[in-house]
Design a protein around this motif. Structure first.
Motif, PDB file in Angstrom:
ATOM      1  N   THR A 142       0.845  -1.194   0.000  1.00  0.00           N
ATOM      2  CA  THR A 142       0.000   0.000   0.000  1.00  0.00           C
ATOM      3  C   THR A 142       0.878   1.240   0.000  1.00  0.00           C
ATOM      4  O   THR A 142       1.739   1.402   0.858  1.00  0.00           O
ATOM      5  CB  THR A 142      -0.922   0.018   1.236  1.00  0.00           C
ATOM      6  N   GLU A 143       0.678   2.130  -0.950  1.00  0.00           N
ATOM      7  CA  GLU A 143       1.537   3.311  -1.077  1.00  0.00           C
ATOM      8  C   GLU A 143       1.218   4.333   0.000  1.00  0.00           C
ATOM      9  O   GLU A 143       0.086   4.797   0.122  1.00  0.00           O
ATOM     10  CB  GLU A 143       1.342   3.957  -2.451  1.00  0.00           C
ATOM     11  N   SER A 144       2.199   4.671   0.797  1.00  0.00           N
ATOM     12  CA  SER A 144       2.055   5.734   1.792  1.00  0.00           C
ATOM     13  C   SER A 144       3.428   6.082   2.301  1.00  0.00           C
ATOM     14  O   SER A 144       4.122   5.237   2.836  1.00  0.00           O
ATOM     15  CB  SER A 144       1.171   5.299   2.961  1.00  0.00           C
ATOM     16  N   ILE A 145       3.819   7.344   2.143  1.00  0.00           N
ATOM     17  CA  ILE A 145       5.176   7.736   2.504  1.00  0.00           C
ATOM     18  C   ILE A 145       5.445   7.606   3.998  1.00  0.00           C
ATOM     19  O   ILE A 145       6.564   7.377   4.428  1.00  0.00           O
ATOM     20  CB  ILE A 145       5.463   9.171   2.019  1.00  0.00           C
ATOM     21  N   PHE A 146       4.401   7.754   4.828  1.00  0.00           N
ATOM     22  CA  PHE A 146       4.630   7.732   6.267  1.00  0.00           C
ATOM     23  C   PHE A 146       4.253   6.419   6.921  1.00  0.00           C
ATOM     24  O   PHE A 146       4.832   6.030   7.923  1.00  0.00           O
ATOM     25  CB  PHE A 146       3.880   8.890   6.938  1.00  0.00           C
ATOM     26  N   SER A 147       3.257   5.690   6.395  1.00  0.00           N
ATOM     27  CA  SER A 147       2.819   4.465   7.058  1.00  0.00           C
ATOM     28  C   SER A 147       3.325   3.210   6.387  1.00  0.00           C
ATOM     29  O   SER A 147       3.021   2.109   6.822  1.00  0.00           O
ATOM     30  CB  SER A 147       1.284   4.425   7.109  1.00  0.00           C
ATOM     31  N   ASN A 148       4.107   3.343   5.309  1.00  0.00           N
ATOM     32  CA  ASN A 148       4.659   2.173   4.651  1.00  0.00           C
ATOM     33  C   ASN A 148       5.924   2.580   3.902  1.00  0.00           C
ATOM     34  O   ASN A 148       6.183   3.752   3.672  1.00  0.00           O
ATOM     35  CB  ASN A 148       3.640   1.558   3.684  1.00  0.00           C
ATOM     36  N   PHE A 149       6.712   1.562   3.521  1.00  0.00           N
ATOM     37  CA  PHE A 149       7.937   1.832   2.780  1.00  0.00           C
ATOM     38  C   PHE A 149       7.623   2.399   1.390  1.00  0.00           C
ATOM     39  O   PHE A 149       6.658   1.968   0.746  1.00  0.00           O
ATOM     40  CB  PHE A 149       8.754   0.546   2.624  1.00  0.00           C
ATOM     41  N   GLY A 150       8.438   3.349   0.944  1.00  0.00           N
ATOM     42  CA  GLY A 150       8.331   3.852  -0.429  1.00  0.00           C
ATOM     43  C   GLY A 150       9.026   2.862  -1.358  1.00  0.00           C
ATOM     44  O   GLY A 150      10.202   3.011  -1.675  1.00  0.00           O
ATOM     45  N   LEU A 151       8.291   1.832  -1.797  1.00  0.00           N
ATOM     46  CA  LEU A 151       8.905   0.697  -2.481  1.00  0.00           C
ATOM     47  C   LEU A 151       9.422   1.048  -3.873  1.00  0.00           C
ATOM     48  O   LEU A 151      10.399   0.443  -4.337  1.00  0.00           O
ATOM     49  CB  LEU A 151       7.916  -0.463  -2.556  1.00  0.00           C
ATOM     50  N   ASP A 152       8.796   2.005  -4.547  1.00  0.00           N
ATOM     51  CA  ASP A 152       9.290   2.371  -5.875  1.00  0.00           C
ATOM     52  C   ASP A 152      10.733   2.850  -5.805  1.00  0.00           C
ATOM     53  O   ASP A 152      11.572   2.483  -6.634  1.00  0.00           O
ATOM     54  CB  ASP A 152       8.399   3.457  -6.495  1.00  0.00           C
ATOM     55  N   TRP A 153      11.014   3.686  -4.806  1.00  0.00           N
ATOM     56  CA  TRP A 153      12.395   4.167  -4.632  1.00  0.00           C
ATOM     57  C   TRP A 153      13.322   3.015  -4.276  1.00  0.00           C
ATOM     58  O   TRP A 153      14.433   2.900  -4.816  1.00  0.00           O
ATOM     59  CB  TRP A 153      12.439   5.235  -3.539  1.00  0.00           C
ATOM     60  N   VAL A 154      12.875   2.135  -3.375  1.00  0.00           N
ATOM     61  CA  VAL A 154      13.710   1.000  -2.955  1.00  0.00           C
ATOM     62  C   VAL A 154      14.013   0.095  -4.145  1.00  0.00           C
ATOM     63  O   VAL A 154      15.161  -0.331  -4.354  1.00  0.00           O
ATOM     64  CB  VAL A 154      13.017   0.196  -1.837  1.00  0.00           C
ATOM     65  N   TYR A 155      12.993  -0.219  -4.962  1.00  0.00           N
ATOM     66  CA  TYR A 155      13.191  -1.090  -6.114  1.00  0.00           C
ATOM     67  C   TYR A 155      14.274  -0.547  -7.054  1.00  0.00           C
ATOM     68  O   TYR A 155      15.030  -1.318  -7.664  1.00  0.00           O
ATOM     69  CB  TYR A 155      11.887  -1.239  -6.897  1.00  0.00           C
ATOM     70  N   ASN A 156      14.351   0.778  -7.175  1.00  0.00           N
ATOM     71  CA  ASN A 156      15.323   1.384  -8.083  1.00  0.00           C
ATOM     72  C   ASN A 156      16.731   1.420  -7.519  1.00  0.00           C
ATOM     73  O   ASN A 156      17.670   1.821  -8.230  1.00  0.00           O
ATOM     74  CB  ASN A 156      14.890   2.813  -8.440  1.00  0.00           C
ATOM     75  N   ASN A 157      16.900   1.026  -6.253  1.00  0.00           N
ATOM     76  CA  ASN A 157      18.217   1.137  -5.607  1.00  0.00           C
ATOM     77  C   ASN A 157      18.703  -0.170  -5.007  1.00  0.00           C
ATOM     78  O   ASN A 157      19.564  -0.160  -4.126  1.00  0.00           O
ATOM     79  CB  ASN A 157      18.169   2.227  -4.527  1.00  0.00           C
TER      80      ASN A 157
END
Length: 779
Positions: free
Chosen positions: A568-583
């Motif tokens: 579930t996309e949420s900058i404060f209540s969950n990991f920002g996975l799109d950024w993580v996937y790119n790194n």
């Protein structure tokens, strides 16, 4: 699992998913197990990691958001290992917090009577005092002091507020440091000429000799030889603390497992159970100022004074190594110019334009792209006569004053001054890295010369980080035992240096200006509130973010996020996975077959739960003039209560205007002029009575559902107002007398103003243990 035995067959989709992910050949990846609550994610995961532990030479870290969850996972793994006839201590460890370790020690070894009964508060106080006097020698003053500070939470935690308990909890993490400080003082008094390794070994031996309880209170977890390491997620993000003062994080540990064929290192799995909650915990801890921070203004003054030629007492070996003399001279000039530019010789004061509410306040700086002070007006610093001086005529003493508005062209923006100070401190610390490399080469050269001449080594050679610590301590006049400032400087300004950079992260990460890659910066204003002088302006740079940590871990280990809402996309209540996937180097997606199994479990559960929807309450319309006791009786026709008992229940009914007694007949006209008090009509009283009765019928229906299927324990009654504890007690008593309930404390009132999140966590914990709980809430 190839070429391995499955001890516990696959019980559900979650177990199949974990076994599939941990069975991959890649040593570093990120994968997600997303499954609905109540379908056995934890149960299946525990079975999978125990299978892996008894079959393969791998290590699994299992992180949970709460200590309660940690203990449950540990118990689950322990019980499965016992079923296999294995010794859990050889495979498994539950990494407790220092607070848990100390608290458990006193419960098990101090706060017990001879007949092994738990002592009362006064008995515990006597026992604690006796233990402290007998078990901590006089030459351990810091250790005595820290245990003195801990007395309140160990003895009276049930009487403390949350704020008091939080302050006390921080002291637990200082115990090992205080013991180490005292032991080093004893060692140094006994013998001066010891190498760092000899000194450290002597310190440990001294502690074990003088404090025999230490190894019981803080047993060696032997993490390097364990296969399943269970711990609370918050503890994981801090350094692994041992008696020697280890500076390593848990993900920097080396494991002594046999290397798998063709593998260069031990494979490590990391499971984040309830990953959404773990993200929130990590974020709060990283922003919570748990780590050290220093006043930038004072720190710049300290470096400037320390580098002055007349004061500098750097070790001769540092000055003589390579081009260090020139580096120190250049750094001294930079800070001298900086001091003149910002008048660092003056004290810092907070002007009257800043309100009391804006003192001792934290300001988040990073918004993802630029720095700013999160305050209505920008802050300025002005060098001017001290407006608060009581010594001599005003104008003779000058200070730097912080104001919200500038009154002269000489005023400087605070954030720009802090950035300038910060950059120069950063440059200085990085310069000491080059100095340390020069010292390292110089020591090797001297030792070779000594060896050729048959003489003793000048001193032991140290790795580059230890040499840099030596240079910083020498240049800044920091005592060996005072590592806080050195740790702060290295963590803040050297984390992304070539030698300290985490491997595996994308090369462009250091230039990433996103909030995930750049981290957070916080300014803290603090002042003597009485005089508004001796102000401090700290700049706390937290370069770790939950996403950066996750990317770092997934670049070294196999990381698995387990949650009902992991994606579930949420900058404060969950990991920002799109950024993580790119790194990260690799993202592993579950095969279609396992995804189908997980979906099937969801569908079957939803079908089984289809009868757990809203409960419709049938309202029996009373006849005008009917006695209220008859209305009550008709609402619960199966009740065996007599009319007098019903009358007693009605008379105790709350939630009505004061002074109302329910001893009248039913009627439907709220505007009736027939009064039962000076302000309330019978119609209004009937309304209150009817509302209470309808809620009671709904609660009875919940209890009936629980009787029909005991596994149904979670119910929520949404009301149009806050229900008080006294009202809930009446409902609970009525349900018991009507035969719907046979236990106490079933009804739980939750309101928005009374820490609802904590209340919900406690209720969820009871639901997880199969306890019937009904929430009454307007929240």
């Amino acid at each position: 699992m190839e070429n391995s035995q499955t001890y516990f067959p696959c019980a559900n989709g979650s177990q199949a998913a974990i076994e599939d992910i941990t069975g991959q050949v890649k040593s570093a990846l990120l994968s997600i197990l997303q499954q609905s609550t109540g379908l056995g994610k934890t149960y299946g995961t525990v079975r999978a990691i125990v299978n892996r532990a008894v079959n393969d030479q791998e290590v699994t870290f299992y992180l949970t958001p709460l200590r309660k969850d940690r203990d449950e996972v540990y118990a689950g793994c322990r019980d499965l290992l016992l079923k296999l006839g294995k010794n859990p201590e050889e495979f498994l460890v539950n990494v407790l917090s220092e607070q848990d370790q100390v608290t458990d020690f006193f419960k098990e070894h101090v706060f017990v009577r001879q007949e092994e009964k738990v002592t009362g508060r006064l008995d515990r106080k006597k026992l604690y005092k006796a233990w402290r006097e007998e078990s901590i020698p006089d030459n351990y003053p810091n250790t005595r002091h820290i245990f003195g500070l801990l007395q309140s939470i160990l003895l009276f935690s049930d009487l403390q507020s949350e704020e008091e308990m939080e302050d006390d909890r921080k002291n637990f993490s200082q115990i090992k440091s205080m013991i180490r400080t005292d032991a080093y003082a004893i060692v140094d008094e006994e013998e001066q000429d010891l190498s760092p390794a000899e000194r450290k070994a002597r310190m440990k031996a001294t502690v074990f000799r003088d404090l025999p309880w230490y190894q019981i209170m803080f047993p060696d977890y032997d993490l390097a030889n364990k296969k399943i390491i269970v711990m609370a997620a918050n503890k994981f993000i801090y350094r692994y603390k041992d008696l020697a003062g280890s500076n390593k994080y848990y993900w920097q540990l080396n494991f002594n497992q046999k290397k798998a064929a063709g593998k260069e290192k031990t494979l490590v799995n990391l499971i984040l159970d309830e990953s959404d909650k773990i993200h929130q915990n990590w974020l709060e801890s990283m922003l919570g100022q748990e780590q050290e921070h220093f006043d930038l203004y004072t720190l710049a003054k300290k470096i400037n004074s320390a580098l002055e030629p007349s004061f500098n007492k750097a070790n001769e070996i540092i000055l003589a190594a390579g081009d260090n003399h020139g580096r120190i001279k250049s750094a001294s000039k930079k800070f001298h110019d900086l001091s003149n530019k910002y008048h660092l010789e003056a004290d810092l004061a907070i002007g009257e334009s800043l309100s009391e509410d804006e003192l001792a306040k934290k300001f988040l700086i990073n918004d993802g792209e630029s720095d700013y002070l999160n305050i209505n007006d920008q802050l300025y610093i002005e060098y001017k006569p001290d407006p608060f001086s009581l010594a001599g005529a005003k104008g003779k003493l000058f200070v730097n004053v912080l104001e919200k508005k500038k009154s002269s062209k000489q005023a400087i923006r605070l954030d720009r001054m802090l950035e300038d100070l910060n950059q120069n401190i950063s440059s200085f610390v990085r310069n000491t890295y080059s100095m340390a490399r020069n010292v390292q080469l110089r020591i090797k050269e001297i030792n070779r010369h000594q060896e050729v001449n048959g003489k003793k080594k000048y001193r032991d050679e140290m790795d580059l980080e230890d040499e840099q610590r030596f240079v910083l301590r020498s240049l800044l006049g920091i005592e060996d035992k005072d590592e806080a400032l050195v740790n702060y400087l290295l963590e803040t300004y050297m984390r992304d240096s070539p030698q300290r950079h985490q491997t595996g992260i994308a090369a462009n990460l250091t230039s990433d200006n996103s909030i995930f890659g750049k981290g957070f910066t916080v300014h803290i204003l603090e002042s003597n509130r009485n005089k508004r002088t001796n102000a401090e302006v700290s700049r706390y740079a937290q370069k770790w973010t939950p996403e950066l940590l996750l990317a770092t871990l997934a670049s070294q280990w196999r990381v698995i996020l387990v949650s009902a809402t992991a994606e579930t996309e949420s900058i404060f209540s969950n990991f920002g996975l799109d950024w993580v996937y790119n790194n990260i180097p690799y993202v592993y997606h579950l095969p279609k077959k396992i995804e189908q199994l997980l979906n099937q479990e969801n569908e079957e559960r939803n079908k089984a739960q289809s009868d757990k929807g809203k409960i419709a309450v049938q309202w029996i319309k009373p006849s005008p003039g009917a006695k209220l006791r008859d209305v009550f009786k008709a609402s619960f026709p199966d009740s065996q209560l007599s009319y007098p008992e019903i009358g007693d229940l009605i008379s105790e009914m709350l939630s009505a205007p004061a002074g109302i007694g329910y001893d009248f007949n039913w009627q439907y006209k709220p505007e009736s002029n027939e009064k039962i008090t000076q302000k309330v009509t019978i119609g209004t009283a009937c309304y209150y009575f009817g509302r209470n009765l309808k809620l009671l019928k709904a609660l009875a229906a919940f209890c009936q559902k629980n009787w029909e299927r005991p596994s149904r324990v979670a119910f929520i009654a949404y009301t149009n107002r806050n229900i008080r504890e006294a009202e809930a007690k009446w409902y609970e008593t009525a349900l018991q007398k009507l035969g719907y309930l046979d236990q106490d404390k079933t009804l739980v009132c939750i309101s928005a103003k009374d820490y609802p999140e904590k209340q919900l966590e406690r209720v969820k914990a009871d639901w997880a243990q199969g306890k019937l709980k009904i929430i009454l809430t307007f929240y």
